[in-house]
Design a protein around this motif. Structure first.
Motif, PDB file in Angstrom:
ATOM      1  N   GLN A  78       0.686  -1.070  -0.287  1.00  0.00           N
ATOM      2  CA  GLN A  78       0.032  -0.109  -0.095  1.00  0.00           C
ATOM      3  C   GLN A  78       0.827   1.487  -0.068  1.00  0.00           C
ATOM      4  O   GLN A  78       0.771   2.242  -0.283  1.00  0.00           O
ATOM      5  N   LEU A  79       1.900   1.190   0.658  1.00  0.00           N
ATOM      6  CA  LEU A  79       2.706   1.911   1.008  1.00  0.00           C
ATOM      7  C   LEU A  79       3.568   2.540  -0.778  1.00  0.00           C
ATOM      8  O   LEU A  79       3.902   3.373  -0.773  1.00  0.00           O
ATOM      9  N   THR A  80       3.755   1.740  -1.679  1.00  0.00           N
ATOM     10  CA  THR A  80       4.024   1.708  -2.551  1.00  0.00           C
ATOM     11  C   THR A  80       3.501   2.732  -3.978  1.00  0.00           C
ATOM     12  O   THR A  80       3.298   3.603  -4.670  1.00  0.00           O
ATOM     13  N   GLY A  81       2.197   3.344  -3.192  1.00  0.00           N
ATOM     14  CA  GLY A  81       1.836   4.085  -4.424  1.00  0.00           C
ATOM     15  C   GLY A  81       1.412   5.733  -3.719  1.00  0.00           C
ATOM     16  O   GLY A  81       1.335   6.276  -5.196  1.00  0.00           O
ATOM     17  N   GLU A  82       2.298   5.909  -2.894  1.00  0.00           N
ATOM     18  CA  GLU A  82       3.043   7.163  -2.435  1.00  0.00           C
ATOM     19  C   GLU A  82       4.294   7.042  -2.460  1.00  0.00           C
ATOM     20  O   GLU A  82       4.373   8.302  -3.085  1.00  0.00           O
ATOM     21  N   PHE A  83       5.320   5.994  -2.265  1.00  0.00           N
ATOM     22  CA  PHE A  83       6.431   6.199  -2.343  1.00  0.00           C
ATOM     23  C   PHE A  83       6.905   5.686  -3.732  1.00  0.00           C
ATOM     24  O   PHE A  83       8.144   5.778  -3.372  1.00  0.00           O
ATOM     25  N   TYR A 114      10.548   4.378   1.651  1.00  0.00           N
ATOM     26  CA  TYR A 114       9.570   4.418   3.034  1.00  0.00           C
ATOM     27  C   TYR A 114      10.574   3.761   4.246  1.00  0.00           C
ATOM     28  O   TYR A 114      11.089   3.021   3.567  1.00  0.00           O
ATOM     29  N   GLU A 124       6.873   3.229   9.471  1.00  0.00           N
ATOM     30  CA  GLU A 124       5.629   3.436   8.563  1.00  0.00           C
ATOM     31  C   GLU A 124       5.762   2.420   7.944  1.00  0.00           C
ATOM     32  O   GLU A 124       4.153   2.118   7.612  1.00  0.00           O
ATOM     33  N   GLN A 181       1.744   1.792   8.677  1.00  0.00           N
ATOM     34  CA  GLN A 181       0.093   1.653   8.014  1.00  0.00           C
ATOM     35  C   GLN A 181      -0.731   0.120   7.991  1.00  0.00           C
ATOM     36  O   GLN A 181      -1.324  -0.381   7.893  1.00  0.00           O
ATOM     37  N   LYS A 199      -4.179  -0.084   8.308  1.00  0.00           N
ATOM     38  CA  LYS A 199      -4.700   0.387   7.374  1.00  0.00           C
ATOM     39  C   LYS A 199      -5.073  -1.223   5.928  1.00  0.00           C
ATOM     40  O   LYS A 199      -5.755  -0.986   5.597  1.00  0.00           O
TER      41      LYS A 199
END
Length: 521
Positions: A491-496, A501, A505, A509, A512
């Motif tokens: 899910q963090l790859t959508g932002e980073f 990250y 972080e 996450q 979520k």
């Protein structure tokens, strides 16, 4: 979902053919239709009408080539411009593959047998004009290195700026190991049949298979769910392991866990594991840390209770009394993140293994200490669940071999040691393996290279501790923790993207990721 070797899949197909009278040709037709459906959706996503598209198909002489010829025939009938390049002469096709060769020719499709430079030039033109490339050269029976002529074409296919769909498995990838020798097709999507193969997830297989689509091709479900097949791929079905919280619940009913961790210079590991446990819903987190570091860690993680034990900068052999006192009312204990490797800690580890019946996780420095005296694992047997969470280097030290040997034999090694040590082994890596003492193994598809940064292993330990404390069964807690840990990173790859990250972080996450799993996303 179960994952199988090439031989296991062949046996399942043969049983379906013999017991149900399913013609092998029908299985081939169903396989082809599954590939056609994926190509249709792929082109629709790119706003290309199937009847206006072009496909270049490469086939070999075996059943995989027969699948490819059946795909070509169906696409041709649907209006696509199809060109087939065959690495086999007509007389080399046998059985169902030979029939599909004749059927394709009867539809008037273009087919070139590769035997010289002329076909190379034609293939380059076809690849440049294609909307999709279909790889049906070799199937799951392939072993070793590709022939040099085929390697040359593989290079052309991999250079083409066109989506590649592999039939069953990319040519050049071994179905049981995910190994390649020199070269292999790099597919965007692999459509596989019956069940996924080990090679889709082991070794470098994931890098070459791309997105894996599984179609049962009419093999009866009871065969695909055969209990003798003991390797699984984790899916969103792990949501069934999430504990259901009562409206009357409170911190006491949400589990108490003990985390033994931290030393000078390594307090971050303890704090990350603690944060992950809290983010995974633990009711009460008790941290046992060196006296000299307790005050600072208490201020850094105010939601946990912090207990100082013997040792100014690192725990020593006298820490056991505090650990035992905290563990008496706990549901789970984890030991290892940032612990340090004071020789006296071996005594503490011995006491933990011998005297605590609650589930125990050994991670990081606890594993490095254990590697010096692996025989003490025998003291644990029959006393309570044990989870080991090694990365390849730690696994190598535990097994007395090299990291390269671990990486070359990850699945078999994890299973054999889980059985031998009567423990759950979480062998971390690009596809983390969870092996159980009963011989079952689970492959985790979530996660990405961004997890390759300091502290993410500590986050995993803390998360599993929380699930254990909340009453999740040990094997289920291991699977749930690993799956959600990877999902949080995804899910963090959508932002980073795939890097940048941090472990903290990932911990943040986790709620979520859990919520997404609950909502069946």
């Amino acid at each position: 979902m179960r994952v199988v070797s090439a031989q296991q899949m062949r046996e399942l197909e043969e049983r379906a053919i013999q017991d149900f009278g399913i013609p092998s040709l029908l299985l081939m037709e169903n396989a082809a239709l599954a590939v056609v459906q994926e190509i249709r959706q792929m082109l629709e996503h790119r706003h290309i009408e199937l009847s206006e598209g072009r496909a270049t198909v490469f086939v070999g002489k075996g059943n995989n080539g027969g699948d490819g010829l059946a795909v070509a025939r169906h696409l041709l009938i649907l209006g696509m411009d199809i060109t087939v390049y065959s690495f086999a002469r007509v007389e080399e096709f046998k059985g169902d593959a030979a029939l599909n060769y004749r059927l394709y020719q009867n539809t008037g499709g273009k087919l070139f047998t590769i035997d010289g430079e002329k076909q190379r030039r034609l293939a380059r033109i076809s690849l440049a004009q294609a909307d999709v490339i279909i790889d049906a050269i070799y199937g799951t029976g392939f072993r070793g290195a590709l022939p040099s002529l085929i390697e040359e074409y593989v290079e052309e296919i991999n250079r083409a700026q066109v989506p590649v769909v592999a039939v069953d498995i990319p040519s050049g990838v071994e179905a049981d190991t995910g190994k390649i020798y020199r070269k292999a097709i790099i597919a965007d999507t692999t459509v596989t049949f019956g069940l996924p193969k080990l090679g889709h997830f082991l070794g470098v297989g994931p890098e070459y298979a791309g997105r894996v689509i599984v179609d049962p091709i009419s093999i009866p479900a009871r065969y695909l769910d055969d209990e003798t097949l003991t390797t699984f791929i984790l899916t969103g079905d792990v949501r069934q392991y999430l504990p259901i919280r009562s409206l009357q619940g409170h911190k006491g009913t949400h589990g108490r866990g003990v985390l033994v961790a931290g030393s000078e210079g390594m307090t971050g590991a303890a704090l990350l594991a603690g944060k992950a446990a809290l983010r995974s819903g633990i009711g009460l987190l008790q941290m046992v840390v060196p006296y000299g570091l307790a005050e600072g860690m208490d201020l850094a993680l105010i939601e946990a209770t912090v207990w100082g034990a013997e040792g100014e900068k690192a725990l020593n052999g006298n820490a056991w009394s505090v650990i035992y006192e905290r563990a008496e009312k706990a549901q789970a204990l984890a030991i290892g993140p940032g612990l340090g490797q004071d020789p006296e800690l071996l005594l503490v580890l011995e006491e933990v293994l011998r005297n605590l019946s609650l589930p125990v996780i050994l991670d990081a420095d606890a594993l490095n200490i254990l590697a010096k005296e692996p025989g003490i694992l025998g003291w644990r047997q029959g006393r309570g669940p044990l989870i080991l969470t090694p990365h390849p280097g730690e696994m190598a030290r535990l097994c007395g071999c090299t990291t390269e040997e671990v990486q070359a034999n990850r699945l078999e090694l994890a299973i054999s040691k889980a059985v031998e040590w009567e423990s759950i082994i979480i062998l971390k890596g690009a596809i983390t393996i969870i092996a159980a003492p009963d011989g079952r193994a689970f492959l985790n598809p979530t996660g990405n290279p961004g997890l390759g940064t300091g502290g993410t292993g500590d986050v995993l330990t803390g998360s599993i501790l929380a699930w254990l404390a909340q009453g999740v069964e040990p094997l289920a807690a291991a699977c749930l923790g690993v799956y959600l840990h990877g999902k949080a990173a995804d899910q963090l790859t959508g932002e980073f993207g795939l890097s940048g990250y941090t472990a903290g972080e990932v911990a943040d996450q986790l709620p979520k990721a859990r919520r997404s799993l609950e909502n069946n996303h």
